[in-house]
Design a protein around this motif. Structure first.
Motif, PDB file in Angstrom:
ATOM      1  N   GLY A  49       0.818  -1.212   0.000  1.00 32.47           N
ATOM      2  CA  GLY A  49       0.000   0.000   0.000  1.00 32.47           C
ATOM      3  C   GLY A  49       0.850   1.259   0.000  1.00 32.47           C
ATOM      4  N   LEU A  50       1.931   1.245   0.779  1.00 30.50           N
ATOM      5  CA  LEU A  50       2.843   2.388   0.832  1.00 30.50           C
ATOM      6  C   LEU A  50       3.469   2.646  -0.531  1.00 30.50           C
ATOM      7  N   GLU A  95      10.253  -0.857  15.298  1.00 26.72           N
ATOM      8  CA  GLU A  95      10.922   0.421  15.119  1.00 26.72           C
ATOM      9  C   GLU A  95      11.594   0.520  13.758  1.00 26.72           C
ATOM     10  N   ASN A  96      11.637  -0.569  13.043  1.00 27.46           N
ATOM     11  CA  ASN A  96      12.307  -0.604  11.737  1.00 27.46           C
ATOM     12  C   ASN A  96      11.311  -0.223  10.654  1.00 27.46           C
ATOM     13  N   THR A  97      10.982   1.058  10.562  1.00 26.96           N
ATOM     14  CA  THR A  97       9.964   1.533   9.622  1.00 26.96           C
ATOM     15  C   THR A  97      10.452   1.419   8.187  1.00 26.96           C
ATOM     16  N   PRO A  98       9.630   0.875   7.288  1.00 28.19           N
ATOM     17  CA  PRO A  98      10.044   0.784   5.881  1.00 28.19           C
ATOM     18  C   PRO A  98      10.317   2.169   5.304  1.00 28.19           C
ATOM     19  N   GLN A  99      11.400   2.284   4.555  1.00 32.44           N
ATOM     20  CA  GLN A  99      11.795   3.529   3.926  1.00 32.44           C
ATOM     21  C   GLN A  99      12.177   3.264   2.475  1.00 32.44           C
ATOM     22  N   PHE A 100      12.035   4.299   1.645  1.00 31.48           N
ATOM     23  CA  PHE A 100      12.536   4.216   0.282  1.00 31.48           C
ATOM     24  C   PHE A 100      14.027   4.524   0.338  1.00 31.48           C
ATOM     25  N   GLY A 101      14.840   3.494   0.075  1.00 34.06           N
ATOM     26  CA  GLY A 101      16.281   3.603   0.262  1.00 34.06           C
ATOM     27  C   GLY A 101      17.038   3.998  -0.986  1.00 34.06           C
ATOM     28  N   ASP A 102      18.146   3.311  -1.215  1.00 36.23           N
ATOM     29  CA  ASP A 102      19.065   3.651  -2.296  1.00 36.23           C
ATOM     30  C   ASP A 102      18.386   3.505  -3.658  1.00 36.23           C
ATOM     31  N   PRO A 103      18.356   4.579  -4.481  1.00 37.75           N
ATOM     32  CA  PRO A 103      17.647   4.528  -5.765  1.00 37.75           C
ATOM     33  C   PRO A 103      18.480   4.010  -6.932  1.00 37.75           C
ATOM     34  N   GLN A 104      19.711   3.572  -6.691  1.00 39.29           N
ATOM     35  CA  GLN A 104      20.567   3.207  -7.815  1.00 39.29           C
ATOM     36  C   GLN A 104      20.007   2.039  -8.621  1.00 39.29           C
ATOM     37  N   GLY A 105      19.113   1.264  -8.020  1.00 38.62           N
ATOM     38  CA  GLY A 105      18.470   0.175  -8.753  1.00 38.62           C
ATOM     39  C   GLY A 105      17.557   0.671  -9.870  1.00 38.62           C
TER      40      GLY A 105
END
Length: 240
Positions: A49-50, A95-105
Motif C-alpha cells: 500500500g505504501l 521500530e524498523n519503519t520501511p523507507q525508500f532507500g538507495d535509488p541506484q536500482g
C-alpha cells in the motif's frame, strides 16, 4: 442457505458448498479457505500500500515533467522497480519503519519497452560529484545517426535531460526539477560537447537524471505515442 429459483436452479450455499449459475447451468464448488493473516503478510500488505500510493504520486509528476504518455503496463513495471528500493521490515522490528532507500536500482529502467533507451541512443552522460552542493555532467557531442539512432521515417529528434530530486519518504512526495537541458538533433544539426553543472544544495531524498528523446517526421512534428524513449540514466541518494 441455498434457495430454489423459479427455473429450478439452486443459488446460495449449503455448508461449504456454493451453487453458481451460468445461464441455464448450475455448478457446485467448495468455498475457498480463509487466508490466515500473519505478521509477515500484514507487513507485506502495508508495504504494498505504501509503495502503490507514493509511486503513483511520483509517477504522475514525472510523466508530466517529461511530457510523455503512460505506456501500457508502465505503472506496474515502475511500481515493481520502486518496490526494490524499500528497506526495513516492520514484521521483525516495530521500530524498523520501511523507507525508500538507495535509488541506484532505478538506473537503466526504460519507460517505453517498445523503444528502449539503448536501442535509439549511443551516448551516456558522465556524472561527476564535484561537491555536496553540485554535480557536473560531461556530455559528448551528439550527432544524428551516431549518438542518436532514429526509427524509420523520422528525420529529427528532441533530446531532453532532466536532473530532479524526489522525496518518496514524505507523504507529499515532492518532485523538483533542479535543471534540464534540451538538444535538437537532425542530419544538419548536432549538439556540441559540453559540461553541465547542476546545483543540488536544495535537493532532498533522491537525485535522478532522466533522459527523454522524442522523434519527429515531416508529417508529424513530434510523435509522442510510440516514437519516444525515456530512461533513468543515473541515480544517487542525497547525503544527510
Amino acid at each position: 442457505m441455498a434457495n430454489l429459483k423459479k427455473n429450478g436452479n439452486l443459488s446460495g450455499a449449503i455448508g461449504n458448498i456454493v451453487f453458481v449459475n451460468d445461464g441455464k447451468r448450475t455448478f457446485a464448488r467448495v468455498k475457498p479457505d480463509k487466508v490466515k493473516q500473519t505478521p509477515e503478510t500484514k507487513a507485506a500488505a502495508g508495504i504494498f500500500g505504501l509503495v502503490s500510493a507514493r509511486e503513483k504520486m511520483f509517477r504522475l509528476q514525472l510523466l508530466r515533467i517529461l511530457g510523455i504518455p503512460p505506456i501500457q503496463y508502465f505503472a506496474a513495471r515502475h511500481r515493481a522497480r520502486i518496490r526494490k528500493t524499500i528497506v526495513g521490515n516492520p514484521a521483525t522490528n516495530s521500530e524498523n519503519t520501511p523507507q525508500f532507500g538507495d535509488p541506484q536500482g532505478l538506473a537503466g529502467f526504460s519507460f517505453n519497452p517498445k523503444m528502449e533507451w539503448q536501442s535509439c541512443t549511443n551516448f551516456f552522460p558522465e556524472v561527476e560529484s564535484t561537491s555536496t552542493t553540485e554535480i557536473k555532467v560531461h556530455l559528448p557531442e551528439i550527432k544524428w545517426k551516431t549518438q542518436i539512432i532514429p526509427p524509420k521515417n523520422c528525420n529529427s529528434a528532441v533530446v531532453t535531460l532532466f536532473v530532479i530530486s524526489a522525496y518518496l519518504n514524505s507523504i507529499y512526495t515532492p518532485v523538483r526539477v533542479l535543471s534540464s537541458i534540451e538538444m535538437k538533433i537532425s542530419a544538419t544539426d548536432s549538439f556540441p560537447a559540453q559540461e553541465w553543472v547542476i546545483p543540488t544544495d536544495s535537493a532532498e531524498g533522491w537525485l535522478l537524471m532522466v533522459g527523454c528523446v522524442k522523434f519527429a517526421s515531416k508529417n508529424q512534428p513530434l510523435i509522442a505515442m510510440d516514437e519516444f524513449s525515456a530512461a533513468y540514466l543515473w541515480a544517487q541518494q542525497v547525503e544527510g
